[in-house]
Every structure is written in C-alpha cells, then in structure tokens.
Design an enzyme around this catalytic site. Structure first.
Site, PDB file in Angstrom:
ATOM      1  N   SER A  44      -2.732   6.470   0.643  1.00 29.91           N
ATOM      2  CA  SER A  44      -1.606   5.616   1.054  1.00 29.91           C
ATOM      3  C   SER A  44      -1.057   5.961   2.435  1.00 29.91           C
ATOM      4  O   SER A  44      -0.461   5.113   3.087  1.00 29.91           O
ATOM      5  CB  SER A  44      -0.475   5.729   0.027  1.00 29.91           C
ATOM      6  N   ASP A 338      10.076   5.641   0.883  1.00 23.04           N
ATOM      7  CA  ASP A 338      10.210   5.504  -0.574  1.00 23.04           C
ATOM      8  C   ASP A 338       9.996   6.855  -1.236  1.00 23.04           C
ATOM      9  O   ASP A 338      10.020   7.891  -0.560  1.00 23.04           O
ATOM     10  CB  ASP A 338       9.317   4.376  -1.128  1.00 23.04           C
ATOM     11  N   HIS A 341       6.566   8.318   0.370  1.00 21.65           N
ATOM     12  CA  HIS A 341       5.928   7.880   1.616  1.00 21.65           C
ATOM     13  C   HIS A 341       6.927   7.888   2.767  1.00 21.65           C
ATOM     14  O   HIS A 341       8.091   7.550   2.585  1.00 21.65           O
ATOM     15  CB  HIS A 341       5.319   6.493   1.437  1.00 21.65           C
TER      16      HIS A 341
END
Ligand SMILES: *[C@@H]1O[C@H](CO)[C@@H](O)[C@H](O)[C@H]1NC(C)=O
Ligand SMILES: *[C@@H]1O[C@H](CO)[C@@H](O)[C@H](O)[C@H]1NC(C)=O
Ligand SMILES: *[C@@H]1O[C@H](CO)[C@@H](O)[C@H](O)[C@H]1NC(C)=O
Ligand SMILES: *[C@@H]1O[C@H](CO)[C@@H](O)[C@H](O)[C@H]1NC(C)=O
Ligand SMILES: *[C@@H]1O[C@H](CO)[C@@H](O)[C@H](O)[C@H]1NC(C)=O
Length: 377
Positions: A44, A338, A341
């Site tokens: 990610s 978040d 991340h």
C-alpha cells in the site's frame, strides 16, 4: 512580393510541422529509450490504484473520498490524502506519474515511462492475505507481461536496454509480518520466527534476481517501516493504548537486520547490480516519536478514522456507512493519514531522503545517482 513571402511562410510552417511530426511518429516509445524508466513493486505504500481493479474487499481499496483530497482532488486509489513516495520520485526524475499496471485502456503509451505493479495488502509470501491483493510473485508475472509487449514493439535488445537503464523500487514485507497475528498462518505456525523472516526475504530476493535476469540493474529499497507503532497497532491492546505492537516489531527488526546483508551479497554475485537502500524504519520512527522536529503536530494519531487515535480503519466509511469516521481539519499537521498509512507531506519527506539522502541515510547509492547512471551508460 506579398505572395512569395506568404509562400515562404507557409513552407516554413509546413517544414516545422513535418519535423515535429516525424519526431512524434518515428517511434511511439521513443521517450523510454532516452530516459530511465521507473518500475514500482510493493504494497500500500506504493500502490497507485491497482487494487481499484482487482476483486478484493472494500477495506483494501481507497477509491473513496477523502482519500486523494489533496493534490489530486479525487480518490485515485492511493492510500493517502495525496501523492505517494513513487509519485515524488517520478517528479524528481522528470518523469510523469507512473500509471498502475491494471488501469484500463492501458495502451503502449502509458508504459513509456514505467509501470506501477504495487498492491495494497501485498506480501512477499503467497500465503499472506491470499486473494485480497496482488502478491509480489504475481507482480513479477505482470512485469513479464509488460516485457512481452515491449519486446514486440521495441525488439529484444532495445527492451533489455530500457530495462537496464530503469530504476526498480520495492517496499514489501510489512504485511507478511502482521498477517500471522490476525489470521492462522500455517507457514508462521510451523516454522521458527527466524525461518519465517528468511522465507519473506528469500521470496523477495527471488523476485529481485528475476528482475535482474530480465535486465534490471538499478534498484531502490525501503526497509520495512515501523508499522508496529502506527495508530492501528497502538490500539491493538485496548488496555495499553499507545504501546507499539511487539510481536510484529520483533519480526520487522529481524528482517531489517538481515536484508542489508542480502543486498551486499547480491552486489557481489550479480555483476552491475546497484542499489539504494533507505532506512525507512528509522525515518518513520523518528517522525512518530518527534513529530514537531519534522513539522507535524501529531505523530501517533491518524487524521482520518475512528476510535482511539482514530486507529480504526474506517476512513471514508470503507467498512460501511454505519460506523462513521472523523476527518481532521488540517492534514498537514499529521504524520498518518489513516490508521496505518502516511500523509502526502510525510511521503514527500521520505522521498527526499530516498532521492538524495547522504550515505548514512540512503546507501550505497541514492536514487538520484542511480538515475544519473542511466544517462551516461
Ligand atoms: C524504436 O526505436 C528503437 C531504437 O531507436 C528501434 O530499435 C526500434 O526498432 C524502433 N521501433 C519502431 C516501431 O520503430
Ligand atoms: C485459528 O485457528 C484456531 C483453531 O482452528 C481458531 O480457534 C482461531 O479462531 C483461529 N484464529 C484466527 C485469527 O482465525
Ligand atoms: C518462499 O516462501 C515459501 C513459504 O510461503 C517457502 O516455502 C519458500 O521456501 C520461500 N522461498 C524462498 C526462496 O525463500
Ligand atoms: C495547517 O497547518 C499548517 C502547519 O501547521 C499551517 O501552516 C497552516 O496554516 C494550517 N492551515 C490551516 C487552514 O489552518
Ligand atoms: C547523517 O549524517 C549527518 C551529517 O552528515 C548527520 O547530521 C545526521 O544526523 C546523520 N543521520 C543519521 C540517521 O545518522
């Protein structure tokens, strides 16, 4: 008199148009042959939107507002408010944004400057989050498909030349080290921790070696970040909110100790293999622990999410509308966008260290010197 000047002018314009036309038409993929391309592998941290196009669950996708609220102004699939580390690297290397491999209508033109294969949730092991993300081995297979397309267009020798000038970025391993603590992993349960880490590194190394065989020479690696201290990890134990998640930290530390030695070995064994390794683990923990030193007000609380430290992964109502979520007012105050991340501002800082960091931060090469090698080779 007037007429002949007009004719000359028309002729002049016509000639210019012809020569511009010939530059554009001569070779569709001309630019890739003149500039070092960028190929991106990982999870990610690097996924520019591949997960928008795979069959996965909504918590593995970020194609919802407020993801992308900064810079892009729409949710691209990047797991952040804005740009990711590879987006900044592309900019520093004078390349356009590198598109996700799975973006539809992906004609040859989009491969011109490189391709992003990364997928949120990906691991080096096939057993990590199976079926939810594109694991590293599958990312390699997708790169081989791109190779076929390029070979048919450029020929074998030219494709190899493009690959040897290109830079390959990797961030992988974090998901492998968290997965065994949220699901039953037979690989983890039937091996020692050390052996498990060796598997993750071994599977990563196999992919690096394959890319080398395909012509890759210039590699950029981030070691595994301190995600054991990300907001999501800090709330795992509700009786001790704020303490890092030790079981994952142990594996991450083992990985980060072993991985540099593997890279040194590869440099010995593989002629022409050159790499930049940035100590992302240190950069991230420094920012978590001393946010104000780096221009952040919050190093441990996420901007977007719910629950303590906004550490529950509900940003954008990705778990469904019933839960709700909070969004901070000023995202530039935050290290984490978040629950696990980073924000665009944090990505930019890391990208700068990866690009031009001194040898004690990024070595033995940094990305700037690797890209420059492409111009002289
Ligand atoms: C594109 O350019 C390369 C190198 O100049 C050449 O080898 C290749 O054949 C060209 N491809 C086409 C389709 O013209
Ligand atoms: C792991 O397996 C055991 C026994 O089959 C089961 O009781 C447990 O709930 C499983 N844990 C997870 C996280 O799936
Ligand atoms: C890759 O991981 C698997 C476990 O998923 C392991 O059996 C295999 O030996 C690993 N490969 C290497 C080269 O380490
Ligand atoms: C957001 O925070 C930054 C840094 O703390 C500050 O420079 C900026 O003025 C703030 N913006 C708003 C709209 O409050
Ligand atoms: C790297 O070296 C510089 C001096 O060249 C120093 O200021 C910096 O603190 C060092 N960073 C690390 C992570 O050791």
């Amino acid at each position: 008199m007037e007429n002949s000047r007009l004719v000359r002018l028309i002729f002049f314009v016509y000639t210019i148009t012809l020569s511009i036309g010939s530059i554009n038409c001569r070779n569709n993929t001309n630019l890739i042959t003149n500039q070092a391309a960028l190929f991106v592998f990982g999870d990610s941290l690097f996924d520019a939107g591949n997960n928008n196009y795979i069959d996965t669950i909504s918590s593995f996708r970020s194609n919802i507002w407020p993801y992308g609220q900064t810079t892009f102004k729409f949710p691209t699939g990047r797991v952040s408010n804005g740009r990711l580390i590879p987006d900044f690297i592309a900019e520093y290397a004078w390349l356009p944004l590198i598109p996700p491999n799975l973006q539809p209508n992906n004609g040859n033109v989009q491969f011109t400057y490189g391709v992003n294969f990364a997928s949120a949730g990906a691991g080096a092991l096939v057993g990590t989050l199976p079926g939810m993300a594109i694991n590293l081995g599958t990312q390699l297979n997708n790169f081989k498909d791109v190779e076929k397309k390029l070979r048919s267009e450029l020929g074998d020798a030219e494709t190899k030349r493009v690959f040897s000038r290109a830079v390959y970025l990797f961030h992988i391993g974090g998901n492998d080290y968290f997965y065994p603590f949220s699901a039953n992993s037979s690989t983890f349960q039937s091996n020692s921790k050390e052996k498990f880490v060796d598997f993750v590194i071994g599977n990563t190394t196999s992919v690096i070696e394959e890319v080398y065989k395909m012509g890759g020479r210039k590699f950029g690696f981030l070691n595994v970040g301190a995600y054991d201290c990300a907001p999501n990890s800090l709330i795992r134990d509700r009786t001790k909110i704020g303490s890092c998640f030790k079981p994952a930290a142990e594996l991450i530390d083992m990985h980060n100790k072993k991985f540099p030695n593997v890279l040194k070995r590869l440099q010995h064994e593989l002629s022409g293999f050159r790499y930049a390794l940035h100590d992302y683990h240190t950069s991230l923990s420094e920012r978590i622990n001393n946010p104000s030193k780096y221009g952040f007000k919050e190093g441990k609380k996420a901007c977007c999410g719910s629950g303590p430290l906004r550490g529950i992964n509900t940003c954008g109502n990705r778990l469904g509308p019933s839960q709700g979520y909070e969004l901070c007012e000023n995202v530039t105050d935050y290290l984490f966008f978040d629950s696990s991340h980073l924000t665009e501002k944090a990505h930019q800082q890391i990208a700068e260290l990866f690009w031009s960091g001194p040898p004690n931060v990024t070595g033995p090469y940094n990305l700037k010197t690797l890209f420059e090698l492409g111009l002289t080779n």
